[in-house]
Design a protein around this motif. Structure first.
Motif, PDB file in Angstrom:
ATOM      1  N   VAL A  61       1.265  15.610  14.962  1.00 14.21           N
ATOM      2  CA  VAL A  61       2.452  15.245  14.185  1.00 14.21           C
ATOM      3  C   VAL A  61       2.320  13.820  13.663  1.00 14.21           C
ATOM      4  O   VAL A  61       2.593  13.539  12.486  1.00 14.21           O
ATOM      5  CB  VAL A  61       3.729  15.404  15.041  1.00 14.21           C
ATOM      6  N   ALA A  62       1.898  12.907  14.520  1.00 12.03           N
ATOM      7  CA  ALA A  62       1.774  11.506  14.113  1.00 12.03           C
ATOM      8  C   ALA A  62       0.757  11.338  12.989  1.00 12.03           C
ATOM      9  O   ALA A  62       0.991  10.608  12.020  1.00 12.03           O
ATOM     10  CB  ALA A  62       1.389  10.644  15.307  1.00 12.03           C
ATOM     11  N   GLU A  63      -0.375  12.022  13.108  1.00  7.91           N
ATOM     12  CA  GLU A  63      -1.400  11.943  12.067  1.00  7.91           C
ATOM     13  C   GLU A  63      -0.881  12.508  10.750  1.00  7.91           C
ATOM     14  O   GLU A  63      -1.138  11.949   9.681  1.00  7.91           O
ATOM     15  CB  GLU A  63      -2.658  12.697  12.508  1.00  7.91           C
ATOM     16  N   ASN A  64      -0.139  13.612  10.836  1.00  3.80           N
ATOM     17  CA  ASN A  64       0.376  14.215   9.615  1.00  3.80           C
ATOM     18  C   ASN A  64       1.447  13.349   8.967  1.00  3.80           C
ATOM     19  O   ASN A  64       1.515  13.255   7.735  1.00  3.80           O
ATOM     20  CB  ASN A  64       0.916  15.613   9.879  1.00  3.80           C
ATOM     21  N   LEU A  65       2.289  12.705   9.760  1.00  2.00           N
ATOM     22  CA  LEU A  65       3.296  11.812   9.190  1.00  2.00           C
ATOM     23  C   LEU A  65       2.635  10.645   8.460  1.00  2.00           C
ATOM     24  O   LEU A  65       3.076  10.250   7.369  1.00  2.00           O
ATOM     25  CB  LEU A  65       4.235  11.313  10.288  1.00  2.00           C
ATOM     26  N   ASP A  66       1.580  10.101   9.041  1.00  3.24           N
ATOM     27  CA  ASP A  66       0.852   9.015   8.371  1.00  3.24           C
ATOM     28  C   ASP A  66       0.239   9.506   7.065  1.00  3.24           C
ATOM     29  O   ASP A  66       0.313   8.834   6.033  1.00  3.24           O
ATOM     30  CB  ASP A  66      -0.250   8.469   9.288  1.00  3.24           C
ATOM     31  N   TYR A  67      -0.371  10.676   7.116  1.00  4.26           N
ATOM     32  CA  TYR A  67      -1.004  11.245   5.922  1.00  4.26           C
ATOM     33  C   TYR A  67       0.038  11.517   4.841  1.00  4.26           C
ATOM     34  O   TYR A  67      -0.180  11.238   3.653  1.00  4.26           O
ATOM     35  CB  TYR A  67      -1.728  12.540   6.305  1.00  4.26           C
ATOM     36  N   THR A  68       1.196  12.038   5.269  1.00  3.96           N
ATOM     37  CA  THR A  68       2.273  12.332   4.328  1.00  3.96           C
ATOM     38  C   THR A  68       2.787  11.063   3.656  1.00  3.96           C
ATOM     39  O   THR A  68       3.078  11.059   2.449  1.00  3.96           O
ATOM     40  CB  THR A  68       3.427  13.051   5.051  1.00  3.96           C
ATOM     41  N   ALA A  69       2.908   9.985   4.429  1.00  2.00           N
ATOM     42  CA  ALA A  69       3.389   8.725   3.866  1.00  2.00           C
ATOM     43  C   ALA A  69       2.445   8.219   2.776  1.00  2.00           C
ATOM     44  O   ALA A  69       2.884   7.754   1.718  1.00  2.00           O
ATOM     45  CB  ALA A  69       3.530   7.672   4.970  1.00  2.00           C
ATOM     46  N   VAL A  70       1.149   8.325   3.022  1.00  3.29           N
ATOM     47  CA  VAL A  70       0.167   7.889   2.022  1.00  3.29           C
ATOM     48  C   VAL A  70       0.224   8.808   0.802  1.00  3.29           C
ATOM     49  O   VAL A  70       0.238   8.352  -0.348  1.00  3.29           O
ATOM     50  CB  VAL A  70      -1.252   7.864   2.625  1.00  3.29           C
ATOM     51  N   TRP A  71       0.253  10.119   1.045  1.00  3.23           N
ATOM     52  CA  TRP A  71       0.292  11.092  -0.055  1.00  3.23           C
ATOM     53  C   TRP A  71       1.507  10.866  -0.946  1.00  3.23           C
ATOM     54  O   TRP A  71       1.409  10.755  -2.165  1.00  3.23           O
ATOM     55  CB  TRP A  71       0.287  12.512   0.511  1.00  3.23           C
ATOM     56  N   ASN A  72       2.687  10.798  -0.322  1.00  2.00           N
ATOM     57  CA  ASN A  72       3.910  10.704  -1.113  1.00  2.00           C
ATOM     58  C   ASN A  72       4.132   9.319  -1.718  1.00  2.00           C
ATOM     59  O   ASN A  72       4.921   9.183  -2.657  1.00  2.00           O
ATOM     60  CB  ASN A  72       5.128  11.110  -0.273  1.00  2.00           C
ATOM     61  N   SER A  73       3.426   8.310  -1.229  1.00  2.94           N
ATOM     62  CA  SER A  73       3.531   6.997  -1.878  1.00  2.94           C
ATOM     63  C   SER A  73       3.030   7.065  -3.310  1.00  2.94           C
ATOM     64  O   SER A  73       3.465   6.302  -4.176  1.00  2.94           O
ATOM     65  CB  SER A  73       2.743   5.937  -1.086  1.00  2.94           C
ATOM     66  N   ALA A  74       2.140   8.019  -3.563  1.00  8.63           N
ATOM     67  CA  ALA A  74       1.673   8.260  -4.937  1.00  8.63           C
ATOM     68  C   ALA A  74       2.502   9.334  -5.625  1.00  8.63           C
ATOM     69  O   ALA A  74       2.957   9.180  -6.763  1.00  8.63           O
ATOM     70  CB  ALA A  74       0.205   8.663  -4.927  1.00  8.63           C
ATOM     71  N   MET A  75       2.744  10.443  -4.919  1.00 12.60           N
ATOM     72  CA  MET A  75       3.379  11.601  -5.553  1.00 12.60           C
ATOM     73  C   MET A  75       4.865  11.377  -5.863  1.00 12.60           C
ATOM     74  O   MET A  75       5.416  12.035  -6.753  1.00 12.60           O
ATOM     75  CB  MET A  75       3.210  12.844  -4.674  1.00 12.60           C
ATOM     76  N   LEU A  76       5.537  10.473  -5.157  1.00  8.85           N
ATOM     77  CA  LEU A  76       6.949  10.203  -5.453  1.00  8.85           C
ATOM     78  C   LEU A  76       7.144   9.527  -6.808  1.00  8.85           C
ATOM     79  O   LEU A  76       8.272   9.407  -7.297  1.00  8.85           O
ATOM     80  CB  LEU A  76       7.564   9.334  -4.349  1.00  8.85           C
ATOM     81  N   GLN A  77       6.046   9.095  -7.414  1.00  2.96           N
ATOM     82  CA  GLN A  77       6.132   8.453  -8.721  1.00  2.96           C
ATOM     83  C   GLN A  77       6.139   9.462  -9.875  1.00  2.96           C
ATOM     84  O   GLN A  77       6.202   9.079 -11.044  1.00  2.96           O
ATOM     85  CB  GLN A  77       4.959   7.478  -8.892  1.00  2.96           C
ATOM     86  N   THR A  78       6.101  10.746  -9.550  1.00  2.93           N
ATOM     87  CA  THR A  78       6.077  11.780 -10.579  1.00  2.93           C
ATOM     88  C   THR A  78       7.367  11.807 -11.407  1.00  2.93           C
ATOM     89  O   THR A  78       8.464  11.548 -10.894  1.00  2.93           O
ATOM     90  CB  THR A  78       5.859  13.176  -9.949  1.00  2.93           C
ATOM     91  N   GLN A  79       7.222  12.183 -12.658  1.00  4.74           N
ATOM     92  CA  GLN A  79       8.386  12.381 -13.528  1.00  4.74           C
ATOM     93  C   GLN A  79       9.109  13.688 -13.217  1.00  4.74           C
ATOM     94  O   GLN A  79      10.220  13.926 -13.723  1.00  4.74           O
ATOM     95  CB  GLN A  79       7.943  12.375 -15.003  1.00  4.74           C
ATOM     96  N   ASP A  80       8.503  14.520 -12.370  1.00  8.14           N
ATOM     97  CA  ASP A  80       9.156  15.782 -12.016  1.00  8.14           C
ATOM     98  C   ASP A  80      10.461  15.550 -11.249  1.00  8.14           C
ATOM     99  O   ASP A  80      11.388  16.366 -11.327  1.00  8.14           O
ATOM    100  CB  ASP A  80       8.217  16.643 -11.157  1.00  8.14           C
ATOM    101  N   ILE A  81      10.548  14.446 -10.503  1.00  3.09           N
ATOM    102  CA  ILE A  81      11.761  14.179  -9.718  1.00  3.09           C
ATOM    103  C   ILE A  81      12.957  13.892 -10.619  1.00  3.09           C
ATOM    104  O   ILE A  81      13.991  14.567 -10.501  1.00  3.09           O
ATOM    105  CB  ILE A  81      11.519  13.056  -8.691  1.00  3.09           C
ATOM    106  N   PRO A  82      12.871  12.923 -11.533  1.00  3.90           N
ATOM    107  CA  PRO A  82      14.030  12.721 -12.423  1.00  3.90           C
ATOM    108  C   PRO A  82      14.329  13.937 -13.295  1.00  3.90           C
ATOM    109  O   PRO A  82      15.493  14.222 -13.589  1.00  3.90           O
ATOM    110  CB  PRO A  82      13.629  11.510 -13.267  1.00  3.90           C
ATOM    111  N   SER A  83      13.298  14.681 -13.691  1.00  5.96           N
ATOM    112  CA  SER A  83      13.530  15.899 -14.479  1.00  5.96           C
ATOM    113  C   SER A  83      14.330  16.917 -13.670  1.00  5.96           C
ATOM    114  O   SER A  83      15.252  17.559 -14.196  1.00  5.96           O
ATOM    115  CB  SER A  83      12.199  16.521 -14.900  1.00  5.96           C
ATOM    116  N   ALA A  84      13.994  17.059 -12.396  1.00 10.43           N
ATOM    117  CA  ALA A  84      14.710  18.003 -11.541  1.00 10.43           C
ATOM    118  C   ALA A  84      16.147  17.560 -11.307  1.00 10.43           C
ATOM    119  O   ALA A  84      17.071  18.384 -11.286  1.00 10.43           O
ATOM    120  CB  ALA A  84      13.973  18.155 -10.210  1.00 10.43           C
ATOM    121  N   VAL A  85      16.355  16.251 -11.132  1.00 10.78           N
ATOM    122  CA  VAL A  85      17.703  15.719 -10.892  1.00 10.78           C
ATOM    123  C   VAL A  85      18.597  15.950 -12.115  1.00 10.78           C
ATOM    124  O   VAL A  85      19.748  16.388 -11.999  1.00 10.78           O
ATOM    125  CB  VAL A  85      17.649  14.223 -10.526  1.00 10.78           C
TER     126      VAL A  85
END
Length: 285
Positions: free
Chosen positions: A243-267
Motif C-alpha cells: 500500500v505504501a509503495e502504491n501511494l508513493d507511486y500514485t502521488a508521482v503519477w498524478n502529479s503529472a496527470m492532474l494537469q490534464t485538461q480533461d478535469i476542467p472539461s469534466a467539471v
C-alpha cells in the motif's frame, strides 16, 4: 465494411470497431481456436499495436467461433516446439527453452501491458491457455455456457504462461485456485464467479456475453482516457506492491496527470448536466 482498426488485424486475430473508441478483438483460427506459435505471437503483436492507437479507449476480447472461446494450446505445435530444441547439452537446451517460454509469456502479457482496459468475454470451452489469456485481462465476463479448465497438468507440465502467476492475485479463493490447477478438472461459470475469475455471468452464449462486454466497454470509453489509463496503471501497480509503495507511486503519477485538461472539461460538463467530450490521447505512438 471497413473498420478504423481493421489494419491491426492479422491472419487469426481480427479487429473491428463496433462502438466509438471501442476495439473488438476476435480469435479466429478454425476449428477450435487452438494456439500454435504464429497465433499467440500474432495476438501479442495485435495488442501492442492497439496500445499505440490514440483513439481507442477500451478493448473487448472474444472468440469469432460461435461454439467456444478456445481449446487452448495446439498440442501438435507444443510437441514440435519441444522436439525442435535440439542441443545435446542439457544446459544449452534449457536456455533455448527458457527463451521460448519467455517470448510466449510476453505475447500473452501484451493484454496486461495494453494501456487500455481489456474486457474478455468467454463462452463454450475455455481451456488451458485460455486461462492464461483471461487472467491477463482487466475485466472478465463469462457466458453461462462457459466451461473452464486449467489443463496443463493433464499434458505433463505446470502452467507457465501466466495462470499460476496471476490466478492467486486476481481471485479470492486460494484453496479453490490450487485445487483447479492441481486437478485440471473442468469448472463452470458459476464456480468461476465464486473463485473470482469472472465478475459477471451472462445468461446465453457468445452473442449475449459479447453484447454485455461491449456495453461496459462503451461506458468506459465515455470517460476521460487520461483517467482510465492512469486507473489501469495504478491498479496493476497496487496488485504487485505494498500500500505504501502504491501511494508513493500514485502521488508521482498524478502529479503529472492532474494537469490534464480533461478535469476542467469534466467539471464544466457536470455543471451543465452534459456528457463530457474528451480528445484522443495524442498522435499515434
Amino acid at each position: 465494411m471497413s473498420h478504423p482498426y481493421s489494419h491491426i488485424s492479422g491472419s487469426w486475430v481480427k479487429v473491428t470497431s463496433p462502438r466509438p473508441h471501442v476495439a473488438l478483438v476476435e480469435l479466429s483460427r478454425d476449428p477450435v481456436n487452438a494456439f500454435h506459435e504464429p497465433f499467440w505471437t500474432e495476438l501479442g503483436h495485435v495488442f501492442d499495436k492497439i496500445a499505440e492507437e490514440p483513439t481507442i479507449r477500451a478493448v473487448v476480447l472474444a472468440s469469432a467461433n460461435s461454439k467456444l472461446f478456445s481449446a487452448g494450446i495446439d498440442i501438435g505445435s507444443l510437441s514440435g516446439t519441444l522436439a525442435s530444441e535440439s542441443s545435446p547439452d542439457p544446459s544449452r537446451r534449457a536456455l533455448q527453452l527458457q527463451g521460448h517460454i519467455a517470448s510466449f509469456q510476453a505475447s500473452i502479457s501484451a493484454l496486461e501491458r495494453c494501456r487500455y482496459p481489456v474486457i474478455v468475454a468467454t463462452h463454450g470451452v475455455a481451456y488451458g491457455l485460455s486461462i492464461d489469456i483471461i487472467a491477463a485481462c482487466d475485466v472478465r465476463y463469462a457466458a453461462s455456457s462457459t466451461s473452464f479448465a486449467v489443463k496443463e497438468v493433464d499434458v505433463g507440465l505446470a502452467a507457465d504462461i501466466g495462470t499460476l502467476a496471476r490466478l492467486p492475485k486476481i481471485t479470492g479463493n486460494q484453496s479453490l485456485a490450487s485445487e483447479l490447477a492441481f486437478t485440471a478438472r473442468p469448472f463452470d461459470a458459476s464456480e468461476a464467479l465464486t473463485l473470482g475469475l469472472v465478475s459477471r455471468v451472462v445468461n446465453g452464449g457468445r452473442d449475449e456475453v459479447v453484447k454485455a462486454a461491449l456495453e461496459t466497454a462503451t461506458l468506459i470509453a465515455e470517460k476521460s482516457p487520461i483517467a482510465v489509463l492512469g486507473t489501469k496503471k495504478l491498479l496493476l501497480h497496487a496488485r504487485d506492491h505494498s500500500v505504501a509503495e502504491n501511494l508513493d507511486y500514485t502521488a508521482v503519477w498524478n502529479s503529472a496527470m492532474l494537469q490534464t485538461q480533461d478535469i476542467p472539461s469534466a467539471v464544466v460538463a457536470f455543471r451543465k448536466k452534459q456528457k463530457p467530450k474528451f480528445g484522443p490521447l495524442g498522435p499515434k505512438l
